[in-house]
Scaffold this motif. Structure first.
Motif, PDB file in Angstrom:
ATOM      1  N   TRP A   1       0.827  -1.207   0.000  1.00 36.81           N
ATOM      2  CA  TRP A   1       0.000   0.000   0.000  1.00 36.81           C
ATOM      3  C   TRP A   1       0.860   1.256   0.000  1.00 36.81           C
ATOM      4  N   SER A   2       0.390   2.270  -0.695  1.00 35.39           N
ATOM      5  CA  SER A   2       1.145   3.523  -0.781  1.00 35.39           C
ATOM      6  C   SER A   2       1.039   4.340   0.496  1.00 35.39           C
ATOM      7  N   THR A   3      -0.140   4.368   1.106  1.00 37.16           N
ATOM      8  CA  THR A   3      -0.328   5.130   2.346  1.00 37.16           C
ATOM      9  C   THR A   3      -1.052   4.261   3.375  1.00 37.16           C
ATOM     10  N   PRO A   4      -0.325   3.290   3.968  1.00 39.56           N
ATOM     11  CA  PRO A   4      -0.981   2.439   4.951  1.00 39.56           C
ATOM     12  C   PRO A   4      -1.377   3.249   6.180  1.00 39.56           C
ATOM     13  N   LYS A   5      -2.489   2.864   6.811  1.00 44.84           N
ATOM     14  CA  LYS A   5      -2.963   3.559   8.004  1.00 44.84           C
ATOM     15  C   LYS A   5      -1.914   3.482   9.109  1.00 44.84           C
ATOM     16  N   ASN A   6      -1.289   2.318   9.258  1.00 44.61           N
ATOM     17  CA  ASN A   6      -0.235   2.133  10.248  1.00 44.61           C
ATOM     18  C   ASN A   6       0.962   1.499   9.531  1.00 44.61           C
TER      19      ASN A   6
END
Length: 97
Positions: free
Chosen positions: A57-62
């Protein structure tokens, strides 16, 4: 082809770990994916392909959790575990199955 660098340090470290273990990392993807990791083994024993390709993922939540997931995918690859295990341990594990 040289891949891009992931913006999250933890994820980039996990990608470097995967590459050191023989996995191919390809940047560029559709939607929320930064890229994908591809297993180096084309093995029919490898969990029916469930872990053979993994999205990054490019912008993982964590980012820390996502990095741990990526490392876990590499470490839990069935073929990778068999190749990494000492010969006596692998034979013993096969007899138990």
């Amino acid at each position: 082809m040289i891949r891009g660098t992931h913006s999250k340090k933890e994820v980039e470290d996990a990608l470097a770990y995967a590459e050191a273990s023989g996995w191919r990392v390809k940047s560029g993807g559709k939607g929320h994916a930064w890229g994908k990791m591809y297993c180096p083994y084309n093995d029919s024993e490898c969990r029916c392909g469930e872990f053979c390709i993994t999205s990054v993922w490019s912008t993982p939540k964590n980012p820390g959790n996502h990095a741990r997931l990526l490392r876990r995918v590499v470490e839990n690859c069935t073929t990778h575990r068999h190749k990494r295990a000492p010969q006596g341990t692998r034979q013993h594990a096969d007899k138990q199955e």
